[in-house]
Scaffold this motif. Structure first.
Motif, PDB file in Angstrom:
ATOM      1  N   GLY A  62       0.780  -1.231   0.000  1.00 34.98           N
ATOM      2  CA  GLY A  62       0.000   0.000   0.000  1.00 34.98           C
ATOM      3  C   GLY A  62       0.809   1.276   0.000  1.00 34.98           C
ATOM      4  N   ALA A  63       0.151   2.327   0.546  1.00 37.22           N
ATOM      5  CA  ALA A  63       0.719   3.671   0.538  1.00 37.22           C
ATOM      6  C   ALA A  63       0.587   4.281   1.926  1.00 37.22           C
ATOM      7  CB  ALA A  63      -0.013   4.549  -0.475  1.00 37.22           C
ATOM      8  N   ASN A  64       1.595   5.068   2.313  1.00 33.80           N
ATOM      9  CA  ASN A  64       1.485   5.782   3.589  1.00 33.80           C
ATOM     10  C   ASN A  64       2.117   7.163   3.477  1.00 33.80           C
ATOM     11  OD1 ASN A  64       4.291   4.597   3.804  1.00 33.80           O
ATOM     12  ND2 ASN A  64       4.232   5.711   5.743  1.00 33.80           N
ATOM     13  N   CYS A  65       1.854   7.966   4.516  1.00 41.35           N
ATOM     14  CA  CYS A  65       2.391   9.337   4.625  1.00 41.35           C
ATOM     15  C   CYS A  65       1.879  10.200   3.467  1.00 41.35           C
ATOM     16  CB  CYS A  65       3.920   9.302   4.700  1.00 41.35           C
ATOM     17  SG  CYS A  65       4.625  10.695   5.625  1.00 41.35           S
ATOM     18  N   GLY A  66       2.689  11.088   2.934  1.00 42.61           N
ATOM     19  CA  GLY A  66       2.259  11.884   1.791  1.00 42.61           C
ATOM     20  C   GLY A  66       1.600  13.190   2.144  1.00 42.61           C
ATOM     21  N   ASN A  67       0.724  13.644   1.248  1.00 44.00           N
ATOM     22  CA  ASN A  67       0.116  14.970   1.372  1.00 44.00           C
ATOM     23  C   ASN A  67      -1.384  14.922   1.622  1.00 44.00           C
ATOM     24  OD1 ASN A  67       2.594  16.524   0.773  1.00 44.00           O
ATOM     25  ND2 ASN A  67       2.426  15.508  -1.203  1.00 44.00           N
ATOM     26  N   GLY A  68      -1.776  14.023   2.511  1.00 43.47           N
ATOM     27  CA  GLY A  68      -3.166  14.047   2.942  1.00 43.47           C
ATOM     28  C   GLY A  68      -4.084  13.106   2.181  1.00 43.47           C
ATOM     29  N   PRO A  69      -5.339  12.991   2.678  1.00 42.68           N
ATOM     30  CA  PRO A  69      -6.295  12.000   2.172  1.00 42.68           C
ATOM     31  C   PRO A  69      -6.602  12.098   0.675  1.00 42.68           C
ATOM     32  CG  PRO A  69      -7.058  12.917   4.246  1.00 42.68           C
ATOM     33  CD  PRO A  69      -5.851  13.712   3.853  1.00 42.68           C
ATOM     34  N   ALA A  70      -6.681  13.299   0.125  1.00 38.86           N
ATOM     35  CA  ALA A  70      -7.054  13.408  -1.292  1.00 38.86           C
ATOM     36  C   ALA A  70      -5.986  12.752  -2.171  1.00 38.86           C
ATOM     37  CB  ALA A  70      -7.225  14.882  -1.677  1.00 38.86           C
ATOM     38  N   GLU A  71      -4.732  12.964  -1.816  1.00 33.22           N
ATOM     39  CA  GLU A  71      -3.636  12.360  -2.579  1.00 33.22           C
ATOM     40  C   GLU A  71      -3.671  10.836  -2.464  1.00 33.22           C
ATOM     41  OE1 GLU A  71       0.789  13.819  -2.729  1.00 33.22           O
ATOM     42  OE2 GLU A  71       0.637  12.255  -1.203  1.00 33.22           O
ATOM     43  N   ILE A  72      -3.817  10.356  -1.228  1.00 23.62           N
ATOM     44  CA  ILE A  72      -3.847   8.901  -0.998  1.00 23.62           C
ATOM     45  C   ILE A  72      -5.007   8.259  -1.762  1.00 23.62           C
ATOM     46  CG2 ILE A  72      -4.498   7.193   0.763  1.00 23.62           C
ATOM     47  CD1 ILE A  72      -1.768   7.556   1.414  1.00 23.62           C
ATOM     48  N   GLU A  73      -6.121   8.976  -1.842  1.00 24.36           N
ATOM     49  CA  GLU A  73      -7.287   8.426  -2.534  1.00 24.36           C
ATOM     50  C   GLU A  73      -6.944   8.123  -3.991  1.00 24.36           C
ATOM     51  OE1 GLU A  73     -10.792  10.842  -2.039  1.00 24.36           O
ATOM     52  OE2 GLU A  73     -11.868   9.698  -3.576  1.00 24.36           O
ATOM     53  N   ARG A  74      -6.251   9.065  -4.620  1.00 23.50           N
ATOM     54  CA  ARG A  74      -5.872   8.852  -6.023  1.00 23.50           C
ATOM     55  C   ARG A  74      -4.850   7.710  -6.151  1.00 23.50           C
ATOM     56  NH1 ARG A  74      -3.666  13.412 -10.285  1.00 23.50           N
ATOM     57  NH2 ARG A  74      -2.342  11.965 -11.439  1.00 23.50           N
ATOM     58  N   ILE A  75      -3.901   7.684  -5.207  1.00 24.95           N
ATOM     59  CA  ILE A  75      -2.868   6.641  -5.231  1.00 24.95           C
ATOM     60  C   ILE A  75      -3.502   5.251  -5.056  1.00 24.95           C
ATOM     61  CG2 ILE A  75      -0.842   5.723  -4.011  1.00 24.95           C
ATOM     62  CD1 ILE A  75      -0.358   8.434  -5.441  1.00 24.95           C
ATOM     63  N   VAL A  76      -4.390   5.155  -4.065  1.00 21.59           N
ATOM     64  CA  VAL A  76      -5.015   3.862  -3.769  1.00 21.59           C
ATOM     65  C   VAL A  76      -5.881   3.403  -4.944  1.00 21.59           C
ATOM     66  CG1 VAL A  76      -6.759   2.745  -2.314  1.00 21.59           C
ATOM     67  CG2 VAL A  76      -4.874   4.004  -1.265  1.00 21.59           C
ATOM     68  N   THR A  77      -6.529   4.347  -5.594  1.00 20.49           N
ATOM     69  CA  THR A  77      -7.312   4.006  -6.785  1.00 20.49           C
ATOM     70  C   THR A  77      -6.410   3.359  -7.832  1.00 20.49           C
ATOM     71  OG1 THR A  77      -8.746   5.892  -6.334  1.00 20.49           O
ATOM     72  CG2 THR A  77      -8.863   4.948  -8.558  1.00 20.49           C
ATOM     73  N   ASP A  78      -5.230   3.936  -8.012  1.00 21.88           N
ATOM     74  CA  ASP A  78      -4.268   3.379  -8.974  1.00 21.88           C
ATOM     75  C   ASP A  78      -3.769   2.000  -8.532  1.00 21.88           C
ATOM     76  OD1 ASP A  78      -4.552   5.691 -10.384  1.00 21.88           O
ATOM     77  OD2 ASP A  78      -2.541   6.471 -10.011  1.00 21.88           O
ATOM     78  N   LEU A  79      -3.496   1.877  -7.232  1.00 21.35           N
ATOM     79  CA  LEU A  79      -3.016   0.585  -6.713  1.00 21.35           C
ATOM     80  C   LEU A  79      -4.084  -0.489  -6.900  1.00 21.35           C
ATOM     81  CD1 LEU A  79      -1.335   1.680  -3.334  1.00 21.35           C
ATOM     82  CD2 LEU A  79      -0.140   0.790  -5.343  1.00 21.35           C
ATOM     83  N   ALA A  80      -5.330  -0.127  -6.560  1.00 22.03           N
ATOM     84  CA  ALA A  80      -6.428  -1.093  -6.634  1.00 22.03           C
ATOM     85  C   ALA A  80      -6.663  -1.547  -8.074  1.00 22.03           C
ATOM     86  CB  ALA A  80      -7.696  -0.470  -6.047  1.00 22.03           C
ATOM     87  N   ALA A  81      -6.437  -0.633  -9.011  1.00 19.09           N
ATOM     88  CA  ALA A  81      -6.707  -0.933 -10.421  1.00 19.09           C
ATOM     89  C   ALA A  81      -5.808  -2.044 -10.958  1.00 19.09           C
ATOM     90  CB  ALA A  81      -6.534   0.338 -11.262  1.00 19.09           C
ATOM     91  N   VAL A  82      -4.611  -2.172 -10.398  1.00 17.53           N
ATOM     92  CA  VAL A  82      -3.665  -3.177 -10.933  1.00 17.53           C
ATOM     93  C   VAL A  82      -3.359  -4.277  -9.920  1.00 17.53           C
ATOM     94  CG1 VAL A  82      -2.591  -1.547 -12.527  1.00 17.53           C
ATOM     95  CG2 VAL A  82      -1.687  -1.766 -10.205  1.00 17.53           C
ATOM     96  N   LYS A  83      -4.124  -4.293  -8.839  1.00 20.34           N
ATOM     97  CA  LYS A  83      -3.865  -5.236  -7.748  1.00 20.34           C
ATOM     98  C   LYS A  83      -4.103  -6.684  -8.211  1.00 20.34           C
ATOM     99  CE  LYS A  83      -7.075  -5.884  -4.491  1.00 20.34           C
ATOM    100  NZ  LYS A  83      -7.186  -7.313  -4.213  1.00 20.34           N
ATOM    101  N   PRO A  84      -3.081  -7.540  -8.086  1.00 21.09           N
ATOM    102  CA  PRO A  84      -3.300  -8.939  -8.446  1.00 21.09           C
ATOM    103  C   PRO A  84      -4.245  -9.608  -7.440  1.00 21.09           C
ATOM    104  CG  PRO A  84      -0.938  -8.433  -8.296  1.00 21.09           C
ATOM    105  CD  PRO A  84      -1.688  -7.284  -7.690  1.00 21.09           C
TER     106      PRO A  84
END
Lengths: 295, 229
Positions: free
Chosen positions: A208-230
């Protein structure tokens, strides 16, 4: 049996992590630039209090105060020869609180970046970094962690060194999260999709993802991670509580508990399995997240 | 002082543009070769520095800020510039290029992130400052001792962590307590910082990237009317 995967399965693939450690230590009087890990021996009362507060707020995973526990980072404070003592102590403090909790709590052995840039881009040999992670991991096992959390990573090479270092001393489960805080990539330019693929190829299934620049950023990152998650991979998200602001001689994060509660719901909807928080968050934020999730 | 770029012959301009591209791509051999070639043509070290290296590094800095380049590319470009500086530095000293000021720079206590800080050190040197780079994990004692030792004009401090940036305030408080604050221009930088923070801790300016750090250093030193031979 993989203790972490088993835990996730038994909790319907949704567990609540904990919040910030550094923020809590600074609030308890650790001065800027001071050594957080030294407090595992100097101020165990403070560490027990922080872990308990997170457990009481609903955390099902608590993370050891060993983020800077490799010899590379401890050397900043002249503590490079105390790797074993400080990591064992850190693990035992979390273990003690987890064992006394009124609900099942796992202890994550925290492993952060060494801060070194690996050869050939930098000058530090991967073997030395791997050995440092192995040394830290051995001490965390001795102190009784349930699994490892490699976090805030920006270079894939360093995640690999950490995984290999841990694997050289133990078979305990490993979760890993990277920090995508630079234009939605890591500081080293790694994209979320690239990270998912590379970490999965290292044999990891909790990513996953941690730290960064707040919830809005993580939301976009997690969306990308989820899209390619095996298939079979579990997702982790631990966002900062908003963005840091300098107020009254201190750092404050602008994410309120309400903001983080909303973040927790979004993460759940995106399919995240371990939802926690990072810098700026407190037990109050975790409680609001727990209440929102109804966990 | 370098010649204006527009006043140079077309083929020399072309050569410098190629050098800038090679620097951008982090091809050390080509940047070093280009430096030697320009010098062999009789170009002044100041020209090579300004038009071959600093101009190229400005673009690297801009594209880093824009999210086009990331840390690995910046490190490769910086390594190429560093290799070329090894050739130019003795020549610049020999030709007695005027030193515009003396700077001390370091990453503050508890912090080890030095990529941006090293870039600023290199660009300050490129701009004509004598730079004393103290490395990482630098405490107030070390900063103050070096500032006095080299009779510096500028103090540059860097931090990448929210947990270490407050230490910048401590260093400034220390300068104030020692009655030294007015002697030095204090510039701060690092990802979690902003101008409001710099103002609050009584730094002279926040610099968001290396190019701003060069501008700020130049402007503030000029304001103070520092002249050095």
């Amino acid at each position: 049996m993989d203790r972490l995967l088993d835990f996730l399965a038994r909790h319907r693939s949704l567990v609540i992590g904990d919040g910030a450690m550094g923020t809590m230590l600074h609030a308890a009087g650790l001065e800027g630039g001071g050594s957080p890990e030294a407090w595992n021996l100097e101020r165990p009362d403070v560490l027990l209090g922080i872990h308990r507060a997170y457990v009481e707020a609903g955390s099902q995973i608590i993370t050891t105060n060993t983020f800077g526990g490799t010899r590379f980072r401890l050397a900043l404070h002249g503590n490079e020869n105390r790797v074993r003592d400080l990591n064992v102590a850190g693990a035992r403090l979390a273990r003690q609180v987890a064992d006394a909790a009124d609900h099942e709590v796992l202890v994550a052995g925290d492993i952060g970046p060494t801060g070194e840039i690996l050869f050939p881009l930098g000058t530090t040999q991967p073997d030395d970094v791997r050995a440092a992670f192995a040394e830290q991991a051995g001490a965390l096992v001795e102190g009784g962690v349930d699994f490892f959390l490699i976090e805030t990573m920006s270079a894939l090479e360093e995640v690999q060194a950490a995984v290999e270092g841990i694997r050289s001393v133990t078979d305990l489960p490993i979760a890993a999260t990277m920090t995508f805080d630079t234009h939605f990539r890591t500081m080293m330019g790694v994209k979320p999709g690239q990270a998912m693929k590379a970490l999965h190829e290292l044999g990891l299934t909790v990513i996953g993802a941690n730290c960064g620049n707040g919830p809005a950023e993580i939301e976009r990152i997690v969306t990308d991670l989820a899209a390619v998650k095996p298939e079979g991979v579990y997702l982790v998200a631990q966002s900062n509580a908003g963005l840091p602001k300098w107020e009254e001689k201190q750092i404050h994060y602008d994410g309120t508990p309400e903001v983080m509660a909303e973040y927790a719901l979004k993460m759940r909807d995106l399919g995240v399995n371990v939802i926690g928080a990072c810098c700026g968050s407190t037990p109050e934020h975790i409680r609001a997240m727990r209440d929102a999730l109804g966990a | 002082m370098e010649d204006a770029f527009d006043s140079l012959p077309a083929e020399v301009q072309h050569h410098y543009r190629n050098m800038q591209d090679d620097l951008y791509d982090g091809i050390t051999d080509a940047v070093v070769g280009g430096t030697e070639q320009a010098l062999a043509w009789g170009q002044s070290p100041a020209n090579v520095l300004a038009h071959g290296l600093v101009a190229g590094m400005d673009v690297v800095g801009q594209d880093f800020g824009a999210g086009i380049l990331f840390v690995p590319e910046v490190l490769r470009a910086a390594a190429a510039m560093k290799a070329a500086m090894e050739i130019l530095r003795p020549l610049l000293t020999e030709t007695g290029v005027e030193k515009i000021g003396v700077a001390v720079i370091g990453t503050v206590r508890g912090d080890i992130h030095d990529i941006g800080k090293n870039l600023v050190a290199m660009m300050w040197e490129g701009a004509g400052f004598e730079v004393h780079n103290l490395g990482v994990n630098v405490d107030a004692d070390k900063f103050v001792a070096k500032l006095l030792e080299v009779n510096a004009d500028i103090l540059g401090m860097s931090a990448l962590l929210t947990t270490t940036m407050p230490y910048m305030a401590k260093v400034i408080e220390r300068l104030e307590a020692d009655g030294l604050r007015d002697r030095f221009t204090v510039l701060v930088g690092g990802a979690p910082l902003n101008a409001a923070f710099a103002e609050d801790i009584r730094a002279d300016a926040y610099c968001k990237d290396a190019a701003e750090a060069v501008q700020a250093a130049r402007a503030l030193v000029q304001q103070k009317g520092v002249h050095r031979g």
